[in-house]
Design an enzyme around this catalytic site. Sequence first.
Site, PDB file in Angstrom:
ATOM      1  N   GLU A 108      92.333  21.809  10.588  1.00 61.32           N
ATOM      2  CA  GLU A 108      92.903  23.223   9.952  1.00 61.32           C
ATOM      3  C   GLU A 108      94.155  22.493   8.813  1.00 61.32           C
ATOM      4  O   GLU A 108      94.201  23.659   8.077  1.00 61.32           O
ATOM      5  CB  GLU A 108      93.714  24.075  11.003  1.00 61.32           C
ATOM      6  CG  GLU A 108      92.761  24.422  12.184  1.00 61.32           C
ATOM      7  CD  GLU A 108      92.764  23.572  13.219  1.00 61.32           C
ATOM      8  OE1 GLU A 108      92.382  23.899  14.585  1.00 61.32           O
ATOM      9  OE2 GLU A 108      93.046  22.414  13.207  1.00 61.32           O
ATOM     10  N   LEU A 121      72.594  -1.253  36.856  1.00 55.83           N
ATOM     11  CA  LEU A 121      73.861  -0.639  36.586  1.00 55.83           C
ATOM     12  C   LEU A 121      73.393   1.152  36.258  1.00 55.83           C
ATOM     13  O   LEU A 121      74.070   1.886  36.933  1.00 55.83           O
ATOM     14  CB  LEU A 121      74.283  -0.875  35.161  1.00 55.83           C
ATOM     15  CG  LEU A 121      75.545  -0.202  34.910  1.00 55.83           C
ATOM     16  CD1 LEU A 121      76.723  -0.269  35.697  1.00 55.83           C
ATOM     17  CD2 LEU A 121      75.909  -0.719  33.366  1.00 55.83           C
ATOM     18  N   TRP A 132      60.801  -5.420  20.401  1.00 53.22           N
ATOM     19  CA  TRP A 132      61.606  -4.322  20.508  1.00 53.22           C
ATOM     20  C   TRP A 132      60.559  -3.153  20.911  1.00 53.22           C
ATOM     21  O   TRP A 132      59.142  -3.168  20.479  1.00 53.22           O
ATOM     22  CB  TRP A 132      62.103  -3.694  18.982  1.00 53.22           C
ATOM     23  CG  TRP A 132      63.124  -4.545  18.657  1.00 53.22           C
ATOM     24  CD1 TRP A 132      62.853  -5.409  17.349  1.00 53.22           C
ATOM     25  CD2 TRP A 132      64.423  -4.395  18.864  1.00 53.22           C
ATOM     26  NE1 TRP A 132      64.089  -5.944  17.340  1.00 53.22           N
ATOM     27  CE2 TRP A 132      64.818  -5.215  18.005  1.00 53.22           C
ATOM     28  CE3 TRP A 132      65.009  -3.791  19.648  1.00 53.22           C
ATOM     29  CZ2 TRP A 132      66.464  -5.773  17.950  1.00 53.22           C
ATOM     30  CZ3 TRP A 132      66.389  -3.885  19.772  1.00 53.22           C
ATOM     31  CH2 TRP A 132      67.139  -4.901  18.873  1.00 53.22           C
TER      32      TRP A 132
END
Length: 356
Positions: free
Chosen positions: A46, A293, A164
């Site tokens: 602001e 995990l 990948w």
Amino acid sequence: MARALEQARQALGKTSPNPAVGALVVKNGAIVGKGHTQAPGQAHAEVVALAQASVNAEGAVLYTTLEPCCHYGRTPPCTRTIVSARIAEVHIATLDPNPLVNGQGRKELEEAGIRTFVGERQAEAQELNEAYFKFVTTGQPFVTAKFAASLDGKIATASGESQWITGMEARRRANSLRGLCDGLMVGVNTVLRDDPLLTARDEDDRPLNVQPLRIVVDSRGRTPSRARLFQSPGKVLIATAVNDTALVERLLRLSAQVEAFPSEDGRVDLRALLEFLGRQHLYSILAEGGGTLLGSLLDMQLVDKVVAFIAPLIIGGQGSLTPVEGRGADRLANALRLKRVRVEHLGDDLMIVGYP
């Protein structure tokens, strides 16, 4: 408000522990000022927008994605700046649940004679700062579980090859998530198997100036001294379940922080770890796996959001790794079902986002 949200998105990943906020000043149908939250200790959205508007702010309308603050922190209250600028009207996407604000900012503006309106694009504004919202109301970090998997739910072949699975576009989006979090968490098996750098990088593959804390959940202290994460920029925290002086001394020589979070089963107490990270004022944690995990986090209901990248690739194999292990559900009726799901195409891959 859509333009104010665009401003807020420019601040994502750059303002923690402050929320990412965007603001516009509009007068006679024209934008005369705009801005977003600057780095901690600098101007809020602001104030930036009002400074740009200058004298044109008088009688204008202010759009802001979050309720203006009304308390002293590193900077003065934004409400006072708004009142001093003689703004006529303020549109607020969502109120700030921070107990120091929580409606008081709006109240101050109204008591100064400024008309206020709340709720335009509220859901978007709340999602933008979902980590901040959780932290200021609970003191706990917002945990996002992220993984990339093949169409048949594998994150690596039986031989351990994982790079990948997804294409370049999906990998870039996944990496961009690192730049938005305060902490990046992996299990020690990921470090042993992949030896990742765990750095947040820009589109030109250069490390960002500000890196998230790299957190390795390593119950028995198996993180090797030669791990590449010790050779890359940023801080490292090894969360272990053992109090081992030799381990601590070895990792301290590598400039790592070591903290013990023992539990009855001899593994790191993840709930205690997250409470510790909250006390360190880490608002958002990106958990990248592996399966042990993520399975534990999901079993313990510690995950707030899931981001899954799915490639049109079938790996197969009984010994191939999966993204989520742990106890899992014994019946389909007890399986974790995501809500508020959205799907996005990234090249040939899909990104699926949802909330438990």
